[in-house]
Design an enzyme around this catalytic site. Structure first.
Site, PDB file in Angstrom:
ATOM      1  N   ASP A  70       9.685  12.931   2.345  1.00  0.00           N
ATOM      2  CA  ASP A  70      10.247  12.030   3.345  1.00  0.00           C
ATOM      3  C   ASP A  70      11.774  11.999   3.270  1.00  0.00           C
ATOM      4  OD1 ASP A  70      10.219  10.877   0.844  1.00  0.00           O
ATOM      5  OD2 ASP A  70       8.959   9.176   1.398  1.00  0.00           O
ATOM      6  N   ASP A  76       0.965   5.403   5.633  1.00  0.00           N
ATOM      7  CA  ASP A  76       0.135   5.708   4.462  1.00  0.00           C
ATOM      8  C   ASP A  76      -1.154   4.908   4.536  1.00  0.00           C
ATOM      9  OD1 ASP A  76       1.879   7.540   3.460  1.00  0.00           O
ATOM     10  OD2 ASP A  76       2.744   6.224   1.919  1.00  0.00           O
ATOM     11  N   ASP A  86      -7.366  14.552   2.797  1.00  0.00           N
ATOM     12  CA  ASP A  86      -7.348  15.540   1.715  1.00  0.00           C
ATOM     13  C   ASP A  86      -8.280  15.152   0.576  1.00  0.00           C
ATOM     14  OD1 ASP A  86      -5.672  17.361   2.842  1.00  0.00           O
ATOM     15  OD2 ASP A  86      -3.941  16.957   1.563  1.00  0.00           O
ATOM     16  N   ASP A 129      -2.605   2.597   2.920  1.00  0.00           N
ATOM     17  CA  ASP A 129      -2.699   1.159   2.695  1.00  0.00           C
ATOM     18  C   ASP A 129      -1.824   0.357   3.651  1.00  0.00           C
ATOM     19  OD1 ASP A 129      -0.570   2.433   1.275  1.00  0.00           O
ATOM     20  OD2 ASP A 129      -0.142   0.534   0.275  1.00  0.00           O
TER      21      ASP A 129
END
Length: 537
Positions: A293, A199, A140, A201
């Site tokens: 989530d 995610d 995105d 990282d």
């Protein structure tokens, strides 16, 4: 006490060179305060103390219960591999790779210049038959340069034979939830049985899927397998150590207890594997809050799906090391659950598929105590009400609620991170300061106010960027003083410092020792002297 107050006012006035009229005004204000303190202020403050004591007891009971359960689980409980069927997947000569389920790996990202290579590389390095895995990068990014870099990285792995898909969209509607929802619409996803989410990282070890997927294969009632987070930069600064202490309790105790007792806990948004049927049956990803989530996990649980948490399976990731990034993250993590509680409470109450005790656990323990009461009582009681009691001696503040129970709660929390036990005092002061933002965010979520859906991606610095900070250390002076000042922290610090000074001069309970320390913590963080400094380019 009243005589001492009048005497101090007189001495102070003479020292400051006040005129007789100014002295009269000061005396009038002192008299007015004494007149309203007893009949008005004291009863209201006593009511606040009593309400806070109720919340302290709620936290104390919940924390002691959790720790008793975790002791039983650790001593007598069965590991997930024994509670559920877990069999290592073996090669089948007849079925070949078709014996392995099809797994989708999703990596949502937004302008992740410093860490995109780490996450994509780790996902592409997962050990699994190459024709039974699809890596999907959901980009995105709004920065065209970063977007091109991510696409080139995907192409590089594709040239090595990895089945990797680079997906973009023309808007950021729904933020992460919108990206994940859009990613599930692609035709090739229909071939997949499970989806692992990381995610940008996060760096899973190669055997991650071998450890998690068998739980879903052999236990049709399981909808989610969640792994533990491992922080690669916890020693970067004092702020990251404080975060480690808070999050280790969450993973070591809260997640473990939820998994062992009610087969329910909040999905952490990453480092987990979902059964795609469970996602679809729960209604898919929704962007009505900033905790998509948790929203999905609660809805799936209400549909009867069970979750399992693997405490010994760790996935490396990065903690926010700048105070600005941490504040934004904590706003989202505090506002989102409160807002979700407001919106999903009727669904939980009306649900007929799960038992009463599980609904009670979700409403009372998971939402009310941990996501709402914990934030509010930490700030209101320890940073507002207790300091105010030194100004109003008529208020009764029992030591069991102000000292003993909070001490037990704190020690039980700290036991999950023994290596940081010597930092316990710093952690208490740090958490109290952060409770200011968490409380504000909680009320924003509960009342559905302006910033309720604010989503600011947590900034990650990555190893490559951190190596540059030493060379840029001289640029710290470029940080404008106003950019580092945080008004709310400074105002709260002034208030607590005033109360501490008053208690030192006129009080008898020695609260000023704690209050001076807490005021100092508010001033240090209010002036921005915490975390990693990132100089302007």
């Amino acid at each position: 006490l009243a005589t001492m107050g009048r005497l101090s006012n007189s001495i102070f006035s003479q020292t400051m060179g006040q005129s007789p009229s100014e002295l009269d005004m000061t005396q009038q204000l002192a008299d007015l305060w004494r007149q309203i303190r007893g009949p008005i202020v004291a009863p209201l403050l006593q009511l606040s103390v009593n309400l806070c004591l109720v919340m302290v007891v709620m936290m104390f009971v919940e924390r002691v219960y959790m720790c008793l359960v975790i002791v039983v689980v650790r001593v007598f409980g069965k590991k997930p591999e024994r509670r559920y069927k877990w069999v290592s997947i073996k090669d089948d000569l007849e079925l070949a790779n078709s014996a392995y389920p099809m797994v989708l790996v999703q990596i949502p990202m937004y302008n992740e210049k410093e860490v995109y290579q780490l996450s994509i590389g780790a996902a592409c390095g997962l050990s699994w038959p190459s024709d039974r895995i699809i890596v999907q990068v959901l980009d995105d990014s709004t920065d065209p340069i970063i977007k091109e870099l991510v696409q080139m990285e995907c192409q590089r792995w594709a040239s090595k034979g990895v089945n990797i898909k680079y997906e973009i969209r023309d808007n950021r509607n729904g933020y992460k939830a919108g990206a994940l929802k859009e990613g599930m619409k692609h035709r090739y996803v229909k071939e997949c049985d499970y989806v692992a989410i990381f995610d940008a990282d996060f760096q899973p070890d190669p055997e991650f899927l071998w450890r998690t997927v068998p739980f879903l294969m052999y236990n049709p009632e399981l909808g989610l397998v969640q792994a533990r987070w491992k922080f690669v930069n916890s020693d970067e600064c004092l702020m990251t150590r404080m975060q480690e202490m808070s999050l280790y309790y969450h993973f070591s105790v809260e997640q473990e207890v939820g998994s062992s007792t009610y087969s329910f806990f909040g999905f952490n948004g990453t480092a987990g594997v979902w059964r795609i049927n469970a996602i679809n049956e729960a209604g898919g990803w929704k962007d009505r809050t900033t905790v998509e989530d948790m929203d999905l996990a609660v809805r799936a649980s209400l549909r009867g799906w069970k979750f399992v948490y693997l405490n010994d399976l760790e996935v490396k990731n990065e903690l926010p090391s700048t105070f600005k990034a941490f504040r934004f993250q904590q706003h989202r993590w505090s506002c989102g659950p409160a807002n979700l509680f407001r919106k999903i409470l009727p669904d939980i109450i009306e649900n007929k598929k799960v038992k009463f005790w599980k609904k009670f656990h979700v409403i009372y323990a998971f939402f009310l105590v941990r996501k709402i009461v914990a934030h509010i009582v930490t700030f209101v009681f320890y940073c507002v009400v207790i300091p105010a009691t030194v100004l109003v001696p008529e208020v009764h503040l029992p030591k069991w609620g102000a000292i003993y129970m909070p001490s037990v709660i704190t020690i039980l929390n700290a036991l999950s991170t023994l290596r940081s036990l010597h930092l316990l005092v710093f952690w208490i002061l740090f958490e109290n300061v952060m409770s200011l933002h968490r409380t504000k965010a909680t009320f924003i979520g509960l009342l559905d106010l302006g910033r309720v859906n604010e989503w600011i991606v947590t900034e990650k610095l990555g190893d490559a960027f951190k190596s540059k900070l030493g060379k840029l250390a001289g640029k710290r002076a470029r940080l404008k003083f106003g950019e580092r000042m945080h008004v709310l922290e400074l105002l709260t610090g002034i208030y607590i410092f005033f109360c501490a000074s008053y208690d030192l001069a006129f009080g008898h309970n020695h609260f000023y020792i704690y209050l001076f320390l807490q005021a100092a913590a508010f001033f240090i963080m209010g002036f921005g002297y915490i975390g990693t400094f990132v100089p302007n380019s």
